[in-house]
Design a protein around this motif. Structure first.
Motif, PDB file in Angstrom:
ATOM      1  N   GLN A  54       0.841  -1.195   0.000  1.00  0.00           N
ATOM      2  CA  GLN A  54       0.000   0.000   0.000  1.00  0.00           C
ATOM      3  C   GLN A  54       0.875   1.244   0.000  1.00  0.00           C
ATOM      4  O   GLN A  54       1.988   1.234   0.519  1.00  0.00           O
ATOM      5  CB  GLN A  54      -0.911   0.007   1.238  1.00  0.00           C
ATOM      6  N   GLU A  55       0.354   2.310  -0.595  1.00  0.00           N
ATOM      7  CA  GLU A  55       1.020   3.622  -0.575  1.00  0.00           C
ATOM      8  C   GLU A  55       2.482   3.520  -1.035  1.00  0.00           C
ATOM      9  O   GLU A  55       3.391   4.034  -0.390  1.00  0.00           O
ATOM     10  CB  GLU A  55       0.939   4.247   0.814  1.00  0.00           C
ATOM     11  N   ILE A  56       2.673   2.866  -2.161  1.00  0.00           N
ATOM     12  CA  ILE A  56       4.033   2.698  -2.690  1.00  0.00           C
ATOM     13  C   ILE A  56       4.532   4.030  -3.239  1.00  0.00           C
ATOM     14  O   ILE A  56       3.807   4.735  -3.942  1.00  0.00           O
ATOM     15  CB  ILE A  56       4.051   1.638  -3.815  1.00  0.00           C
ATOM     16  N   GLN A  57       5.771   4.349  -2.896  1.00  0.00           N
ATOM     17  CA  GLN A  57       6.412   5.552  -3.419  1.00  0.00           C
ATOM     18  C   GLN A  57       7.849   5.205  -3.793  1.00  0.00           C
ATOM     19  O   GLN A  57       8.562   4.561  -3.019  1.00  0.00           O
ATOM     20  CB  GLN A  57       6.408   6.666  -2.376  1.00  0.00           C
ATOM     21  N   SER A  77       9.522   3.100  -0.757  1.00  0.00           N
ATOM     22  CA  SER A  77       8.818   2.952   0.519  1.00  0.00           C
ATOM     23  C   SER A  77       7.400   2.470   0.254  1.00  0.00           C
ATOM     24  O   SER A  77       6.844   2.695  -0.816  1.00  0.00           O
ATOM     25  CB  SER A  77       8.820   4.266   1.303  1.00  0.00           C
ATOM     26  N   TRP A  78       6.852   1.783   1.234  1.00  0.00           N
ATOM     27  CA  TRP A  78       5.487   1.277   1.147  1.00  0.00           C
ATOM     28  C   TRP A  78       4.982   0.970   2.547  1.00  0.00           C
ATOM     29  O   TRP A  78       5.747   0.876   3.494  1.00  0.00           O
ATOM     30  CB  TRP A  78       5.407   0.021   0.271  1.00  0.00           C
ATOM     31  N   THR A  79       3.685   0.811   2.646  1.00  0.00           N
ATOM     32  CA  THR A  79       3.052   0.353   3.870  1.00  0.00           C
ATOM     33  C   THR A  79       2.677  -1.111   3.672  1.00  0.00           C
ATOM     34  O   THR A  79       2.022  -1.456   2.684  1.00  0.00           O
ATOM     35  CB  THR A  79       1.800   1.183   4.195  1.00  0.00           C
ATOM     36  N   THR A  80       3.136  -1.953   4.580  1.00  0.00           N
ATOM     37  CA  THR A  80       2.824  -3.380   4.501  1.00  0.00           C
ATOM     38  C   THR A  80       1.453  -3.609   5.138  1.00  0.00           C
ATOM     39  O   THR A  80       1.177  -3.083   6.215  1.00  0.00           O
ATOM     40  CB  THR A  80       3.897  -4.211   5.223  1.00  0.00           C
ATOM     41  N   PRO A  81       0.579  -4.390   4.485  1.00  0.00           N
ATOM     42  CA  PRO A  81      -0.775  -4.590   4.998  1.00  0.00           C
ATOM     43  C   PRO A  81      -0.833  -5.575   6.170  1.00  0.00           C
ATOM     44  O   PRO A  81      -1.459  -6.624   6.100  1.00  0.00           O
ATOM     45  CB  PRO A  81      -1.541  -5.105   3.776  1.00  0.00           C
ATOM     46  N   ARG A  87       5.579   1.124   7.971  1.00  0.00           N
ATOM     47  CA  ARG A  87       6.066   1.836   6.787  1.00  0.00           C
ATOM     48  C   ARG A  87       7.511   1.400   6.561  1.00  0.00           C
ATOM     49  O   ARG A  87       8.374   1.567   7.434  1.00  0.00           O
ATOM     50  CB  ARG A  87       5.970   3.353   6.996  1.00  0.00           C
ATOM     51  N   ILE A  88       7.794   0.844   5.392  1.00  0.00           N
ATOM     52  CA  ILE A  88       9.092   0.272   5.071  1.00  0.00           C
ATOM     53  C   ILE A  88       9.830   1.204   4.108  1.00  0.00           C
ATOM     54  O   ILE A  88       9.213   1.790   3.209  1.00  0.00           O
ATOM     55  CB  ILE A  88       8.921  -1.129   4.421  1.00  0.00           C
ATOM     56  N   HIS A  89      11.137   1.321   4.287  1.00  0.00           N
ATOM     57  CA  HIS A  89      11.973   2.178   3.430  1.00  0.00           C
ATOM     58  C   HIS A  89      13.218   1.406   3.024  1.00  0.00           C
ATOM     59  O   HIS A  89      13.906   0.847   3.879  1.00  0.00           O
ATOM     60  CB  HIS A  89      12.411   3.441   4.167  1.00  0.00           C
TER      61      HIS A  89
END
Length: 125
Positions: A54-57, A77-81, A87-89
């Motif tokens: 989610q919310e991949i950038q 970066s993204w949010t893992t569901p 939030r992972i970077h």
């Protein structure tokens, strides 16, 4: 539009609407987690990210070229569901090699952190 402009635009909207036509049909991909050959597998990998993260950038810090080698520096970066939604970077670089047709025939990602660091980010508070 040249390949650097296409890549810059692709990074800005990643993972939406990648320009797969700039990749060779037998493109080689490698990162610290996986390696494979073939455009279909590359498309499947991007599709997996779109479905599960989610919310991949993907922030492009720099892009340069030397002969047939294109190098990019970036932070993904993204949010893992997961219930706590970490939030992972990952910062790193990509080396993209062009073939004689001007298509990307090799895409190798190098991370500035270890796989274990990425796993730890899922559980750090």
């Amino acid at each position: 539009m040249d390949i650097l402009e296409i890549l810059t635009a692709d990074y800005q909207r990643f993972p939406e609407q990648p320009t797969f036509s700039i990749y060779a049909p037998d493109v080689y991909f490698k990162d610290p987690l996986t390696q494979f050959r073939g455009l279909k597998r590359y498309q499947e990998m991007i599709g997996f990210m779109q479905r599960w993260f989610q919310e991949i950038q993907l922030e492009l810090h720099s892009i340069s070229t030397e002969g047939t080698l294109i190098t990019t520096r970036w932070t993904l970066s993204w949010t893992t569901p997961l219930p706590w939604q970490p939030r992972i970077h990952i910062s790193g670089r990509s080396d993209l090699l062009l073939d004689h047709n001007g298509l990307i025939c090799s895409h190798i990602d190098y991370w500035d952190c270890s796989i274990w660091n990425v796993l730890q980010q899922h559980f750090a508070r």
